[in-house]
Design an enzyme around this catalytic site. Structure first.
Site, mmCIF file in Angstrom:
data_model
loop_
_atom_site.group_PDB
_atom_site.id
_atom_site.type_symbol
_atom_site.label_atom_id
_atom_site.label_comp_id
_atom_site.label_asym_id
_atom_site.label_seq_id
_atom_site.Cartn_x
_atom_site.Cartn_y
_atom_site.Cartn_z
ATOM 1 N N ASP A 104 -3.617 9.805 15.273
ATOM 2 C CA ASP A 104 -4.276 9.466 14.007
ATOM 3 C C ASP A 104 -5.004 8.127 14.159
ATOM 4 O OD1 ASP A 104 -5.065 9.839 11.420
ATOM 5 O OD2 ASP A 104 -3.188 9.179 10.508
ATOM 6 N N GLY A 136 0.824 -1.198 0.000
ATOM 7 C CA GLY A 136 0.000 0.000 0.000
ATOM 8 C C GLY A 136 0.853 1.240 0.000
HETATM 9 N N1 LIG Z 1 3.627 -3.807 9.294
HETATM 10 C C1 LIG Z 1 2.751 -3.865 8.286
HETATM 11 N N2 LIG Z 1 2.353 -5.054 7.788
HETATM 12 C C2 LIG Z 1 1.461 -5.119 6.781
HETATM 13 N N3 LIG Z 1 0.897 -4.050 6.200
HETATM 14 C C3 LIG Z 1 1.250 -2.837 6.655
HETATM 15 C C4 LIG Z 1 2.209 -2.673 7.699
HETATM 16 N N4 LIG Z 1 2.355 -1.333 7.929
HETATM 17 C C5 LIG Z 1 1.549 -0.713 7.057
HETATM 18 N N5 LIG Z 1 0.885 -1.593 6.283
HETATM 19 C C6 LIG Z 1 -0.099 -1.287 5.230
HETATM 20 O O1 LIG Z 1 0.522 -0.481 4.252
HETATM 21 C C7 LIG Z 1 -0.413 0.468 3.743
HETATM 22 C C8 LIG Z 1 0.187 1.855 3.790
HETATM 23 O O2 LIG Z 1 0.365 2.209 5.142
HETATM 24 P P1 LIG Z 1 0.837 3.640 5.606
HETATM 25 O O3 LIG Z 1 0.694 3.684 7.076
HETATM 26 O O4 LIG Z 1 2.139 3.993 5.027
HETATM 27 O O5 LIG Z 1 -0.107 4.585 4.852
HETATM 28 P P2 LIG Z 1 -1.564 5.108 5.122
HETATM 29 O O6 LIG Z 1 -1.898 5.000 6.581
HETATM 30 O O7 LIG Z 1 -2.496 4.450 4.146
HETATM 31 O O8 LIG Z 1 -1.385 6.616 4.707
HETATM 32 P P3 LIG Z 1 -0.811 7.860 5.539
HETATM 33 O O9 LIG Z 1 0.461 7.429 6.218
HETATM 34 O O10 LIG Z 1 -0.578 8.888 4.481
HETATM 35 O O11 LIG Z 1 -1.913 8.182 6.511
HETATM 36 C C9 LIG Z 1 -1.689 0.298 4.525
HETATM 37 O O12 LIG Z 1 -2.578 -0.488 3.767
HETATM 38 C C10 LIG Z 1 -1.255 -0.464 5.771
HETATM 39 O O13 LIG Z 1 -2.273 -1.301 6.250
#
Ligand SMILES: Nc1ncnc2c1ncn2[C@@H]1O[C@H](COP(=O)(O)OP(=O)(O)OP(=O)(O)O)[C@@H](O)[C@H]1O
Length: 284
Positions: free
Chosen positions: A175, A49
């Site tokens: 958040d 993602g």
């Molecule tokens: N440790 C992890 N294992 C599996 N998936 C993850 C992990 N960390 C994040 N993700 C997934 O990666 C994606 C992107 O996460 P990220 O937190 O970078 O962005 P976001 O929350 O969608 O956006 P923003 O940070 O701009 O609010 C999401 O779908 C999240 O569920």
């Protein structure tokens, strides 16, 4: 049916990778791309993602293909310093430290594995344990019902535990939303994990503020919308605290800051905050 089976059966539409490539100007890694960092050789399996500041990939270390991780990047956008990943790593370090004294605790947080910088991608990255989809994705993308029987209560209790544990470490998440909580994978599937510490803050608002000021804040926190605040209590408390600190206040209208503002202004550059405070633009 386990979540994994549901996920396998689901047919997500257009892949996030396709969307991301169109949406963002940053470089996206492809499957089999490798980031080397010290003893680690992180090989990309897929893009999980993208957020506003970077991307998250499923990866494995080439020395042990069996175990997969999540690698999160933060683009270095020219000279702009994002700091989100730095904050994320700081919180993960605090969790790592806390686990040393309480190895069974902090089960709602992923594990820190590695961090580094990729010159090629122009990004910093952190590697952590891999979890499943976010609660938001479970519901919207995979159609998993989270309102069934005890499910909403279990999710609420586990999410609260995560918030409680983060607060105990001295951080505010800032958040809290279903997209930032995820279910586990495999044996940890029943566990809810809190993600994305990028905008966490400590109660920095108190830095340099006398400790006892917190008493006032705690008192205010006990008030409800319709409460009449006890102003005499608060004002008397502040007088007392100042005396106890060795600074009895004899005249409330004699500001201890008087004179300091001018000194700051004189030593500052044009357009300093003190100019704005005094409403003057010509240095007087
Ligand atoms: N440790 C992890 N294992 C599996 N998936 C993850 C992990 N960390 C994040 N993700 C997934 O990666 C994606 C992107 O996460 P990220 O937190 O970078 O962005 P976001 O929350 O969608 O956006 P923003 O940070 O701009 O609010 C999401 O779908 C999240 O569920």
């Amino acid at each position: 049916m386990t979540l994994r089976e549901k996920l396998e059966r689901s047919r997500p539409g257009k892949s996030k990778e396709q969307k991301t490539k169109k949406k963002k100007g940053r470089k996206i890694m492809s499957p089999d791309d490798v980031i080397k960092n010290g003893p680690f050789s992180w090989k990309v399996v897929t893009l999980l993602g993208s957020g506003g500041f970077g991307d998250v990939y499923k990866v494995f270390d080439e020395r042990n293909k069996a175990k997969q991780y999540a690698l999160k990047t933060e683009s270095e956008d020219g000279k702009k310093v994002m700091l989100r990943l730095k904050v994320e790593v700081r919180v993960m370090m605090a969790i790592l430290e806390a686990r040393k004294t309480n190895p069974q605790g902090y089960k709602h947080f992923v594990e820190f594995v590695d961090r580094g910088k990729s010159e090629d991608l122009g990004c910093k990255f952190v590697v952590m344990s891999l979890v499943g989809p976010s609660l938001d994705d479970c519901r919207r993308k995979y159609g998993v019902c989270l309102n069934d029987r005890s499910t909403p209560y279990i999710i609420a209790i586990q999410s609260l535990e995560a918030v409680r544990d983060l607060h105990a470490l001295g951080y505010l998440h800032r958040d809290i939303k279903p997209a930032n909580f995820a279910v586990g994978l495999g044996p940890t599937e029943p566990t809810v994990f809190m993600l994305d510490f990028g905008i966490c803050r400590t109660k920095e608002a108190y830095r340099g503020v006398p400790r006892n000021m917190k008493t006032i804040v705690s008192y205010v926190d006990t008030l409800s919308f319709q409460s009449a605040p006890d102003y005499p209590f608060m004002i008397n408390f502040l007088f007392t605290m100042s005396s106890q600190a060795g600074f009895p206040i004899n005249n409330i209208n004699t500001g201890a800051w008087v004179g300091n503002l001018k000194n700051k202004k004189d030593s500052g550059r044009n357009g300093t905050r003190s100019d704005k405070l005094s409403g003057s633009s010509d240095g007087d």
